[in-house]
Design a protein around this motif. Structure first.
Motif, PDB file in Angstrom:
ATOM      1  N   TYR A  59      38.500  30.590  41.879  1.00 31.25           N
ATOM      2  CA  TYR A  59      38.933  29.193  41.933  1.00 31.25           C
ATOM      3  C   TYR A  59      38.147  28.187  42.753  1.00 31.25           C
ATOM      4  O   TYR A  59      38.737  27.636  43.968  1.00 31.25           O
ATOM      5  N   PRO A  60      36.828  28.207  42.565  1.00 30.12           N
ATOM      6  CA  PRO A  60      35.954  27.360  43.476  1.00 30.12           C
ATOM      7  C   PRO A  60      36.219  26.076  43.196  1.00 30.12           C
ATOM      8  O   PRO A  60      36.829  25.738  42.213  1.00 30.12           O
ATOM      9  N   HIS A  61      35.608  25.082  43.848  1.00 30.34           N
ATOM     10  CA  HIS A  61      35.772  23.532  43.858  1.00 30.34           C
ATOM     11  C   HIS A  61      34.510  23.416  42.567  1.00 30.34           C
ATOM     12  O   HIS A  61      33.643  24.156  42.427  1.00 30.34           O
ATOM     13  N   ILE A  62      35.179  22.517  41.875  1.00 28.24           N
ATOM     14  CA  ILE A  62      34.021  21.867  40.611  1.00 28.24           C
ATOM     15  C   ILE A  62      33.105  20.971  41.388  1.00 28.24           C
ATOM     16  O   ILE A  62      33.452  20.163  41.883  1.00 28.24           O
ATOM     17  N   GLY A  63      31.987  21.180  40.896  1.00 28.96           N
ATOM     18  CA  GLY A  63      30.821  20.317  41.449  1.00 28.96           C
ATOM     19  C   GLY A  63      30.198  21.059  42.680  1.00 28.96           C
ATOM     20  O   GLY A  63      30.275  22.230  42.762  1.00 28.96           O
ATOM     21  N   LEU A  64      29.529  20.532  43.468  1.00 27.15           N
ATOM     22  CA  LEU A  64      28.759  20.976  44.781  1.00 27.15           C
ATOM     23  C   LEU A  64      29.701  21.255  45.907  1.00 27.15           C
ATOM     24  O   LEU A  64      30.612  20.603  46.471  1.00 27.15           O
ATOM     25  N   SER A  65      29.730  22.562  46.297  1.00 30.27           N
ATOM     26  CA  SER A  65      30.455  22.857  47.358  1.00 30.27           C
ATOM     27  C   SER A  65      29.458  23.993  48.112  1.00 30.27           C
ATOM     28  O   SER A  65      28.272  24.333  47.579  1.00 30.27           O
ATOM     29  N   TYR A  66      30.052  24.586  49.387  1.00 29.81           N
ATOM     30  CA  TYR A  66      29.402  25.515  50.211  1.00 29.81           C
ATOM     31  C   TYR A  66      30.108  26.659  50.590  1.00 29.81           C
ATOM     32  O   TYR A  66      31.392  26.691  50.556  1.00 29.81           O
ATOM     33  N   TYR A  67      29.301  27.707  50.881  1.00 31.47           N
ATOM     34  CA  TYR A  67      29.792  28.929  51.230  1.00 31.47           C
ATOM     35  C   TYR A  67      29.358  29.528  52.287  1.00 31.47           C
ATOM     36  O   TYR A  67      28.109  29.283  52.446  1.00 31.47           O
ATOM     37  N   ARG A  68      30.055  30.024  53.283  1.00 34.33           N
ATOM     38  CA  ARG A  68      29.397  30.626  54.361  1.00 34.33           C
ATOM     39  C   ARG A  68      30.085  31.834  54.831  1.00 34.33           C
ATOM     40  O   ARG A  68      31.282  32.165  54.417  1.00 34.33           O
ATOM     41  N   TYR A  82      24.823  30.515  58.422  1.00 31.12           N
ATOM     42  CA  TYR A  82      24.393  29.123  57.706  1.00 31.12           C
ATOM     43  C   TYR A  82      25.114  29.256  56.295  1.00 31.12           C
ATOM     44  O   TYR A  82      24.795  30.335  55.498  1.00 31.12           O
ATOM     45  N   PRO A  83      25.490  28.136  55.742  1.00 31.47           N
ATOM     46  CA  PRO A  83      26.016  27.853  54.546  1.00 31.47           C
ATOM     47  C   PRO A  83      24.955  27.935  53.345  1.00 31.47           C
ATOM     48  O   PRO A  83      23.875  27.781  53.591  1.00 31.47           O
ATOM     49  N   VAL A  84      25.468  28.393  52.108  1.00 36.08           N
ATOM     50  CA  VAL A  84      24.503  28.153  51.169  1.00 36.08           C
ATOM     51  C   VAL A  84      25.262  27.307  49.899  1.00 36.08           C
ATOM     52  O   VAL A  84      26.655  27.172  49.959  1.00 36.08           O
ATOM     53  N   SER A  85      24.743  26.424  49.236  1.00 31.35           N
ATOM     54  CA  SER A  85      25.117  25.566  48.126  1.00 31.35           C
ATOM     55  C   SER A  85      25.440  26.215  46.895  1.00 31.35           C
ATOM     56  O   SER A  85      24.564  27.006  46.582  1.00 31.35           O
ATOM     57  N   VAL A  86      26.272  25.917  46.177  1.00 27.34           N
ATOM     58  CA  VAL A  86      26.699  26.258  44.859  1.00 27.34           C
ATOM     59  C   VAL A  86      27.180  24.967  44.070  1.00 27.34           C
ATOM     60  O   VAL A  86      28.084  24.059  44.535  1.00 27.34           O
ATOM     61  N   ASN A  87      26.674  24.773  42.758  1.00 30.85           N
ATOM     62  CA  ASN A  87      27.230  23.656  41.795  1.00 30.85           C
ATOM     63  C   ASN A  87      27.712  24.293  40.726  1.00 30.85           C
ATOM     64  O   ASN A  87      27.256  25.113  39.899  1.00 30.85           O
ATOM     65  N   VAL A  88      29.085  24.355  40.699  1.00 28.28           N
ATOM     66  CA  VAL A  88      29.954  24.580  39.401  1.00 28.28           C
ATOM     67  C   VAL A  88      30.255  23.581  38.501  1.00 28.28           C
ATOM     68  O   VAL A  88      30.705  22.733  38.898  1.00 28.28           O
ATOM     69  N   GLU A  89      29.808  23.785  37.265  1.00 26.84           N
ATOM     70  CA  GLU A  89      29.845  22.632  36.304  1.00 26.84           C
ATOM     71  C   GLU A  89      31.142  22.957  35.249  1.00 26.84           C
ATOM     72  O   GLU A  89      31.367  24.197  35.520  1.00 26.84           O
TER      73      GLU A  89
END
Length: 175
Positions: A59-68, A82-89
């Motif tokens: 259940y990720p955020h739609i669009g750009l979000s970050y994971y750490r 440090y966080p990494v970015s993910v873009n879920v479309e």
């Protein structure tokens, strides 16, 4: 690493050795200021062999979000990486045009969608520090909807809208 896999996110990491390792916490954020725990996995205590850890955020955020990743020892001490970015479309994400941009007194929202007109809107504006500076619930078509930004400080802002469960995100600058 964190990678979008359709409408979920695959998260994995390798640890070469562990000392006093109780567990790992994977956290998610849309602004790198407020973090939410996604899941936690047990550590391997004291271990000198490489270990691969994997999990899936369904259940990720739609669009750009970050994971750490945060590693926690048995004594409660922790280290956050440090966080990494993910873009879920997702087909439920639509474009949002904000005009004028840059703006001085007001902004007007224009949604780019091919569905029936959306009528139930929750609109929030955040400054670049992640502070919410505006929140409004609006019912009606969004055409010609204006937001007064005269009292906003100069700078960049992120506007998020959830309209009939369809998300939209846009950025604008206040001069």
């Amino acid at each position: 690493t964190a990678e979008a896999d359709g409408t979920s996110v695959d998260i994995d990491w390798i640890v070469e050795s562990q000392v006093n390792n109780d567990y790992y916490v994977v956290e998610n954020s849309i602004d790198c200021y407020e973090w939410k725990e996604v899941d936690r996995l047990p550590g391997h205590g004291n271990c000198n062999t490489p270990k691969l850890y994997e999990l899936k955020d369904l259940y990720p955020h739609i669009g750009l979000s970050y994971y750490r990743l945060r590693q926690v020892d048995y004594d409660g001490n922790s280290k956050t990486f440090y966080p990494v970015s993910v873009n879920v479309e997702n087909e439920k994400t639509i474009g949002l045009n904000i005009k004028p941009n840059p703006a001085i007194d007001y902004i007007e929202l224009e949604m780019d969608y091919t569905l029936d007109p959306l009528i139930n809107h929750n609109i929030q504006i955040f400054d670049m520090s992640g502070n919410r500076v505006y929140k409004k619930h609006f019912i009606g078509e969004i055409h010609d909807f204006q937001i007064n930004i005269e009292k906003f400080n100069k700078g960049a802002y992120i506007l998020k809208s959830k309209s009939d469960n369809i998300n939209a995100v846009g950025k604008f600058v206040k001069e």
